[in-house]
Design an enzyme around this catalytic site. Structure first.
Site, mmCIF file in Angstrom:
data_model
loop_
_atom_site.group_PDB
_atom_site.id
_atom_site.type_symbol
_atom_site.label_atom_id
_atom_site.label_comp_id
_atom_site.label_asym_id
_atom_site.label_seq_id
_atom_site.Cartn_x
_atom_site.Cartn_y
_atom_site.Cartn_z
ATOM 1 N N GLU B 49 0.871 -1.164 0.000
ATOM 2 C CA GLU B 49 0.000 0.000 0.000
ATOM 3 C C GLU B 49 0.912 1.220 0.000
ATOM 4 O O GLU B 49 1.681 1.420 0.935
ATOM 5 C CB GLU B 49 -0.838 -0.046 1.276
ATOM 6 C CG GLU B 49 -2.166 0.598 1.170
ATOM 7 C CD GLU B 49 -2.960 0.343 2.444
ATOM 8 O OE1 GLU B 49 -3.652 -0.683 2.515
ATOM 9 O OE2 GLU B 49 -2.866 1.168 3.369
ATOM 10 N N ASP B 60 -4.758 9.850 10.220
ATOM 11 C CA ASP B 60 -3.492 9.254 10.631
ATOM 12 C C ASP B 60 -3.003 9.752 11.978
ATOM 13 O O ASP B 60 -3.138 10.926 12.316
ATOM 14 C CB ASP B 60 -2.414 9.538 9.570
ATOM 15 C CG ASP B 60 -2.615 8.686 8.334
ATOM 16 O OD1 ASP B 60 -2.680 7.446 8.488
ATOM 17 O OD2 ASP B 60 -2.737 9.244 7.231
ATOM 18 N N TYR B 174 -11.528 -2.917 3.294
ATOM 19 C CA TYR B 174 -10.598 -2.536 4.358
ATOM 20 C C TYR B 174 -11.400 -2.341 5.637
ATOM 21 O O TYR B 174 -12.203 -1.416 5.737
ATOM 22 C CB TYR B 174 -9.882 -1.245 3.957
ATOM 23 C CG TYR B 174 -8.663 -0.896 4.777
ATOM 24 C CD1 TYR B 174 -8.748 -0.695 6.150
ATOM 25 C CD2 TYR B 174 -7.418 -0.744 4.170
ATOM 26 C CE1 TYR B 174 -7.632 -0.371 6.892
ATOM 27 C CE2 TYR B 174 -6.291 -0.410 4.898
ATOM 28 C CZ TYR B 174 -6.401 -0.222 6.262
ATOM 29 O OH TYR B 174 -5.288 0.108 6.988
#
Lengths: 377, 264
Positions: B49, B60, B174
């Site tokens: 990825e 993040d 995901y």
């Protein structure tokens, strides 16, 4: 995403509930001090030598700015949703103070994210938030200003979404926030419309408000959108000048992008990285802008102009010396443009400036920037 | 059939699980990044990825935020990330998924980006801040170009959203392990196994568990619950620690191998 869907549903339910509406109206009246007055700025009008200047006095609302209108509304919503903790982002600290105030009033825990650069610039508001029992969390990433505070608040929210309410203070962020904030701030425009009719027997020729994320401006614009004869001016921060690259003029100089969950104008580089904004006023120091402002720009219903740091300081001096009112540096941008506009208009016309907040928080910045006894033209 | 679909149908036959390794493109510097990507593939990663760095990575944690900061400071761009994929593809057949935030893609031009990504040899794209409601802006362009569109689900999603997300994409789904952001964690949240069961029940795509998988032991336990496991921040920490030193790619290769071994 699920949290946003739940929020929109809870908000629509609340609006249908007469008890909710009554409680909010009561708090706005008895706690926040609404309606705020409409003030005729007689000496400033004379000085400008054109249209009559009026001020909508959000600086007189509890906590010193319009931010309380929205935090009371969303605070009630958070309580209704059973959330035990409220988080917020703040730039100038006015939204942080208004959030901390509502949390104290309602007995809800409060954490406020603030860029460390803004904490330095708006130290007084940091102190106020802490006195009110809120925790102020410094954000050290990026430009250490409002954008980065919002990033940090979003990260907190996705982590603690089940227990925490994220109280956004601007008409930015993901839907439904821009709508909710606009609705709660529209009380400014509704009051102003009524007060202006009483004072002048008609609607204003033009309305002027500063635009950072866009809450005070949409709040005063929105009830006038259908009245096409009323000209609307949003004033952005030109910082050190539009060509300097150091400004917060998103609508004037930005391009379409996606930031913080909404598609609007964004200050960005050629590769889509978000650029740092600059303004002397922390509240206008944001590289995005509420999507409804982008819409009003595209339809031409509102015009967007800009005022530099230096011109805003001159606006501050004018209002202080001619009317005895210390405006926030954010609001000083609107004052500066309002005076410039009025000067070119007929004496029979009127300009309504939204005075979104008071300037006490900016004393430290001002004491270093303005020369005592100096009144610029 | 796409390279990613091939991979999963092969694994279904063998009973194996896929290891997905995340690295930020251009970290620690554009000319040092490729060696780490090679090392991940050589260590046994089944999918790489490749993160496109963004100035405001709201999904993040500190580790990947810092990686994006290093990459951008060293001059990484969207085009630069595609060149990295292209260089990687010259030597490796390992599937590559581009992971990023929407604004840089929008700025590049969504259609142009998807076409250039395929030309560079990428196999899929995952846009972390584009929910299924808004995916119509990009997913059809990705499909038309021949990229798998990788959807995400979070623990707050619920069965209906899982179904909808899995129908909106291809390749794999995901599954975010926690309500939260990326970052190294010591353990999985309680209830993750039940959540993974729900996701597998309602997804028509293979399921990859990501966010917080940090050690070989965690990779092993996550692999029991899903078809694939994503390890990001723990790998990025190795890049952070070693930077441009020659020992870095070796250290990453060893770590990836230990993850892969644990998942057998």
């Amino acid at each position: 995403m699920t949290a946003l869907i739940d929020l929109e549903k809870a908000y629509r339910d609340a609006l249908r509930d007469r008890g909710f509406r009554r409680e909010l109206a009561g708090l706005l009246r008895e706690y926040a001090g609404r309606p705020t007055p409409l003030t005729f700025a007689g000496r400033l009008t004379e000085k400008a030598g054109g249209a009559k200047l009026y001020l909508k006095r959000e600086d007189l609302a509890h906590t010193g700015s319009h931010k309380i209108n929205n935090t009371l509304g969303q605070g009630l919503l958070a309580r209704r949703m059973g959330k035990r903790r409220i988080i917020a982002e703040t730039g100038a600290g006015q939204h942080g103070v208004a959030t901390a105030t509502v949390c104290a009033k309602m007995g809800i825990a409060c954490d406020v994210y603030m860029g460390s650069e803004d904490m330095r610039r708006q130290e007084l508001n940091v102190f106020r938030m802490r006195l009110l029992g809120a925790k102020v969390i410094p954000v050290e990433s990026g430009s250490r200003t409002l954008k980065d505070a919002m990033n940090a608040a979003l990260r907190d929210w996705v982590t603690n979404v089940r227990t925490t309410y994220y109280l956004i203070g601007s008409t930015a962020g993901p839907h439904p926030y821009p709508m909710i904030v606009r609705d709660f701030q529209s009380v400014i425009g509704r009051e102003a419309r009524k007060q202006f009719r009483e004072a002048e027997g008609r609607l204003p020729t033009a309305i002027v408000a500063c635009v950072g994320g866009g809450s005070n401006s949409l709040g005063i614009f929105h009830p006038f959108l259908g009245r096409k004869e009323v000209r609307l001016y949003g004033v952005e921060a030109a910082g050190l000048g539009l060509s300097s690259g150091r400004h917060g003029a998103t609508l004037s100089k930005g391009e379409v992008g996606v930031l913080h969950g909404s598609k609007s104008y964004v200050l960005q580089d050629r590769d889509g990285q978000i650029r740092e904004a600059h303004s002397i006023s922390a509240g206008l120091d944001y590289p995005g802008v509420g999507p409804e402002h982008a819409f009003l720009k595209s339809t031409g219903r509102a015009a967007y102009v800009s005022v530099t740091d230096r011109q805003a300081l001159a606006g501050f001096d004018l209002l202080t010396r001619y009317e005895g009112i210390l405006p926030a540096l954010e609001s000083s941008h609107a004052v500066a443009f309002g005076v410039r506009l009025a000067r070119k208009m007929k004496r029979s016309e009127t300009v309504l400036v939204n005075l979104s907040g008071r300037g006490d928080k900016d004393i430290a910045i001002l004491s270093g920037k303005t020369g005592a006894g100096h009144v610029p033209d | 059939m796409s390279r990613i679909e091939d991979l999963f149908s092969g694994l279904r036959r063998s009973g194996g699980k896929a290891l997905v390794v995340y690295l930020t493109a251009g970290d620690p510097a554009p000319d040092r990044s490729l060696a780490y990507i090679f090392a991940a593939a050589e260590g046994g990663a089944d999918i790489i990825e490749v993160g496109i760095p963004f100035s405001d990575p709201t999904a993040d944690g500190p580790t990947i935020q810092a990686a994006a900061g290093r990459a951008l400071a060293a001059g990484m761009t969207v085009g630069g990330a595609l060149s990295l994929v292209s260089s990687f593809r010259e030597r490796h057949g390992t599937p590559a998924v581009l992971f990023g935030y929407y604004n840089p893609f929008l700025r590049y031009g969504v259609g142009a980006f998807c076409r250039d990504a395929v030309r560079a040899g990428a196999d899929g794209v995952l846009v972390v801040d584009l929910p299924v409601e808004e995916s119509g802006e990009m997913a059809p362009e990705a499909r038309r170009a021949g990229l798998d569109w990788i959807p995400l689900v979070a623990p707050t999603s619920g069965p209906e959203r899982v179904r909808r997300a899995s129908r909106s994409g291809s390749g794999f789904l995901y599954m975010i392990s926690v309500t939260g952001i990326t970052g190294v964690r010591k353990s999985f949240p309680p209830g993750m196994a039940a959540w993974a069961g729900e996701v597998r029940k309602h997804s028509r795509l293979p399921v990859a568990i990501g966010f917080g998988v940090s050690t070989p032991a965690m990779a092993r336990s996550a692999a029991r619950l899903a078809d694939a496991v994503v390890v990001g921040s723990a790998c990025v920490q190795i890049v952070e620690r070693h930077g441009s030193s020659r020992t870095g790619p070796d250290a990453l290769r060893r770590f990836v191998r230990s993850l892969k071994t644990a998942m057998r």
